[in-house]
Design a protein around this motif. Structure first.
Motif, PDB file in Angstrom:
ATOM      1  N   LEU A  94      53.368  21.251 135.422  1.00  0.00           N
ATOM      2  CA  LEU A  94      54.566  21.410 134.594  1.00  0.00           C
ATOM      3  C   LEU A  94      54.242  22.445 133.538  1.00  0.00           C
ATOM      4  O   LEU A  94      53.188  22.380 132.909  1.00  0.00           O
ATOM      5  N   LYS A  95      55.174  23.382 133.312  1.00  0.00           N
ATOM      6  CA  LYS A  95      54.909  24.447 132.345  1.00  0.00           C
ATOM      7  C   LYS A  95      56.136  24.739 131.494  1.00  0.00           C
ATOM      8  O   LYS A  95      57.265  24.735 131.996  1.00  0.00           O
ATOM      9  N   ASP A  96      55.867  25.009 130.214  1.00  0.00           N
ATOM     10  CA  ASP A  96      56.823  25.617 129.286  1.00  0.00           C
ATOM     11  C   ASP A  96      58.088  24.818 128.990  1.00  0.00           C
ATOM     12  O   ASP A  96      59.141  25.395 128.737  1.00  0.00           O
ATOM     13  N   PHE A  97      58.005  23.496 129.001  1.00  0.00           N
ATOM     14  CA  PHE A  97      59.176  22.683 128.663  1.00  0.00           C
ATOM     15  C   PHE A  97      59.382  22.653 127.154  1.00  0.00           C
ATOM     16  O   PHE A  97      58.420  22.588 126.391  1.00  0.00           O
ATOM     17  N   THR A  98      60.637  22.704 126.741  1.00  0.00           N
ATOM     18  CA  THR A  98      60.980  22.569 125.326  1.00  0.00           C
ATOM     19  C   THR A  98      61.946  21.399 125.183  1.00  0.00           C
ATOM     20  O   THR A  98      62.739  21.111 126.088  1.00  0.00           O
ATOM     21  N   PHE A  99      61.854  20.722 124.046  1.00  0.00           N
ATOM     22  CA  PHE A  99      62.726  19.582 123.761  1.00  0.00           C
ATOM     23  C   PHE A  99      64.013  20.106 123.142  1.00  0.00           C
ATOM     24  O   PHE A  99      63.984  20.897 122.206  1.00  0.00           O
ATOM     25  N   ASP A 100      65.147  19.644 123.659  1.00  0.00           N
ATOM     26  CA  ASP A 100      66.428  20.149 123.159  1.00  0.00           C
ATOM     27  C   ASP A 100      66.977  19.343 121.984  1.00  0.00           C
ATOM     28  O   ASP A 100      68.056  19.650 121.489  1.00  0.00           O
ATOM     29  N   GLY A 101      66.245  18.318 121.535  1.00  0.00           N
ATOM     30  CA  GLY A 101      66.709  17.495 120.422  1.00  0.00           C
ATOM     31  C   GLY A 101      67.723  16.460 120.838  1.00  0.00           C
ATOM     32  O   GLY A 101      68.197  15.678 120.027  1.00  0.00           O
ATOM     33  N   ASN A 102      68.067  16.441 122.116  1.00  0.00           N
ATOM     34  CA  ASN A 102      69.088  15.524 122.610  1.00  0.00           C
ATOM     35  C   ASN A 102      68.612  14.812 123.877  1.00  0.00           C
ATOM     36  O   ASN A 102      69.318  14.778 124.883  1.00  0.00           O
ATOM     37  N   ASP A 103      67.388  14.290 123.822  1.00  0.00           N
ATOM     38  CA  ASP A 103      66.826  13.472 124.913  1.00  0.00           C
ATOM     39  C   ASP A 103      66.542  14.223 126.212  1.00  0.00           C
ATOM     40  O   ASP A 103      66.463  13.605 127.268  1.00  0.00           O
ATOM     41  N   GLU A 104      66.394  15.550 126.164  1.00  0.00           N
ATOM     42  CA  GLU A 104      66.057  16.275 127.381  1.00  0.00           C
ATOM     43  C   GLU A 104      65.036  17.361 127.076  1.00  0.00           C
ATOM     44  O   GLU A 104      65.103  18.024 126.051  1.00  0.00           O
ATOM     45  N   TRP A 105      64.093  17.509 127.997  1.00  0.00           N
ATOM     46  CA  TRP A 105      63.115  18.586 127.941  1.00  0.00           C
ATOM     47  C   TRP A 105      63.528  19.541 129.055  1.00  0.00           C
ATOM     48  O   TRP A 105      63.688  19.139 130.210  1.00  0.00           O
ATOM     49  N   ASN A 106      63.701  20.813 128.733  1.00  0.00           N
ATOM     50  CA  ASN A 106      64.200  21.735 129.741  1.00  0.00           C
ATOM     51  C   ASN A 106      63.555  23.105 129.602  1.00  0.00           C
ATOM     52  O   ASN A 106      62.600  23.278 128.876  1.00  0.00           O
ATOM     53  N   SER A 107      64.098  24.061 130.330  1.00  0.00           N
ATOM     54  CA  SER A 107      63.621  25.452 130.345  1.00  0.00           C
ATOM     55  C   SER A 107      62.187  25.559 130.856  1.00  0.00           C
ATOM     56  O   SER A 107      61.491  26.522 130.550  1.00  0.00           O
ATOM     57  N   GLY A 108      61.749  24.570 131.621  1.00  0.00           N
ATOM     58  CA  GLY A 108      60.407  24.600 132.169  1.00  0.00           C
ATOM     59  C   GLY A 108      60.427  24.713 133.676  1.00  0.00           C
ATOM     60  O   GLY A 108      61.480  24.874 134.303  1.00  0.00           O
ATOM     61  N   SER A 109      59.239  24.643 134.256  1.00  0.00           N
ATOM     62  CA  SER A 109      59.123  24.706 135.712  1.00  0.00           C
ATOM     63  C   SER A 109      58.156  23.635 136.192  1.00  0.00           C
ATOM     64  O   SER A 109      57.279  23.186 135.455  1.00  0.00           O
ATOM     65  N   HIS A 124      64.086  13.999 131.614  1.00  0.00           N
ATOM     66  CA  HIS A 124      64.574  13.031 130.636  1.00  0.00           C
ATOM     67  C   HIS A 124      64.129  11.644 131.075  1.00  0.00           C
ATOM     68  O   HIS A 124      63.641  11.459 132.190  1.00  0.00           O
ATOM     69  N   PHE A 125      64.247  10.703 130.168  1.00  0.00           N
ATOM     70  CA  PHE A 125      63.825   9.348 130.481  1.00  0.00           C
ATOM     71  C   PHE A 125      64.823   8.705 131.426  1.00  0.00           C
ATOM     72  O   PHE A 125      66.026   8.959 131.363  1.00  0.00           O
ATOM     73  N   GLY A 126      64.303   7.839 132.301  1.00  0.00           N
ATOM     74  CA  GLY A 126      65.150   7.061 133.194  1.00  0.00           C
ATOM     75  C   GLY A 126      65.671   5.841 132.463  1.00  0.00           C
ATOM     76  O   GLY A 126      66.033   5.907 131.289  1.00  0.00           O
ATOM     77  N   ASP A 127      65.645   4.705 133.145  1.00  0.00           N
ATOM     78  CA  ASP A 127      66.205   3.472 132.588  1.00  0.00           C
ATOM     79  C   ASP A 127      65.330   2.825 131.526  1.00  0.00           C
ATOM     80  O   ASP A 127      65.735   1.849 130.915  1.00  0.00           O
ATOM     81  N   SER A 128      64.123   3.343 131.326  1.00  0.00           N
ATOM     82  CA  SER A 128      63.223   2.754 130.336  1.00  0.00           C
ATOM     83  C   SER A 128      62.325   3.850 129.773  1.00  0.00           C
ATOM     84  O   SER A 128      62.217   4.927 130.361  1.00  0.00           O
ATOM     85  N   PRO A 129      61.647   3.566 128.651  1.00  0.00           N
ATOM     86  CA  PRO A 129      60.739   4.572 128.096  1.00  0.00           C
ATOM     87  C   PRO A 129      59.460   4.745 128.922  1.00  0.00           C
ATOM     88  O   PRO A 129      58.631   5.580 128.609  1.00  0.00           O
ATOM     89  N   ASN A 130      59.329   3.966 129.983  1.00  0.00           N
ATOM     90  CA  ASN A 130      58.166   4.089 130.869  1.00  0.00           C
ATOM     91  C   ASN A 130      58.506   4.774 132.181  1.00  0.00           C
ATOM     92  O   ASN A 130      57.728   4.724 133.127  1.00  0.00           O
ATOM     93  N   LEU A 131      59.690   5.392 132.245  1.00  0.00           N
ATOM     94  CA  LEU A 131      60.124   6.048 133.471  1.00  0.00           C
ATOM     95  C   LEU A 131      60.706   7.420 133.142  1.00  0.00           C
ATOM     96  O   LEU A 131      61.646   7.530 132.355  1.00  0.00           O
ATOM     97  N   LEU A 132      60.111   8.460 133.720  1.00  0.00           N
ATOM     98  CA  LEU A 132      60.629   9.815 133.549  1.00  0.00           C
ATOM     99  C   LEU A 132      61.384  10.234 134.804  1.00  0.00           C
ATOM    100  O   LEU A 132      60.924   9.994 135.925  1.00  0.00           O
ATOM    101  N   LYS A 133      62.514  10.863 134.588  1.00  0.00           N
ATOM    102  CA  LYS A 133      63.273  11.452 135.690  1.00  0.00           C
ATOM    103  C   LYS A 133      63.077  12.958 135.579  1.00  0.00           C
ATOM    104  O   LYS A 133      63.450  13.572 134.583  1.00  0.00           O
TER     105      LYS A 133
END
Length: 156
Positions: A94-109, A124-133
């Motif tokens: 995973l490279k170059d992700f930025t946090f958008d301030g609204n529960d999503e990390w994007n602009s990465g690869s 972004h998080f799935g149904d819990s803080p222990n699950l990433l989508k």
């Protein structure tokens, strides 16, 4: 008495609606930092932060050695021939992700060593803080697929 019931129902609905807004989960940029199992539980990936960007590298493999050679697995499907000898253990996927301030990390690869391809991605998080989508895609997000990572704090 009938109006009393409507009043209670209206108040309950109002509090439920307000509660969902007030208690809606908001994440901080560093919340994705940690060790995560991939969906198949065949590897552990460490997400880390450098400056304002987020990256991830493979830190554990269920089967670290190639059964054909007995040597550590390498990135043999990488389209760049010079990188095909790089070990999978330690590989940044995973490279170059930025946090958008609204529960999503994007602009990465995200790089998939199973097919040697790199995709645009968002997290972004799935149904819990222990699950990433994690959604990898080509072009627009609709043309992609999801993978889910589960948080673990234990290293092997």
């Amino acid at each position: 008495m009938r109006n009393y019931g409507k009043l209670i129902f209206t108040l309950f609905a109002l509090f439920a609606l307000m509660g969902s807004k007030v208690f809606a989960q908001k994440h901080k940029a560093g919340d994705i930092v940690g060790i995560w199992y991939n969906e198949e539980k065949t590897s552990k990936v460490q997400i880390y932060q450098e400056g304002k960007k987020f990256f991830a590298k493979i830190v554990w493999l269920k089967d670290p050695n190639d059964p054909a050679t007995g040597k550590p697995r390498v990135d043999n499907l990488n389209p760049d021939v010079k990188l095909q000898k790089i070990p999978l253990l330690g590989l940044v996927i995973l490279k170059d992700f930025t946090f958008d301030g609204n529960d999503e990390w994007n602009s990465g690869s995200i790089y998939d060593p199973k097919n040697g391809k790199t995709y645009s991605s968002k997290i972004h998080f799935g149904d819990s803080p222990n699950l990433l989508k994690i959604r990898g895609f080509v072009g627009i997000s609709l043309l992609g697929r999801n993978t889910f990572w589960t948080k673990t704090i234990l290293l092997p």
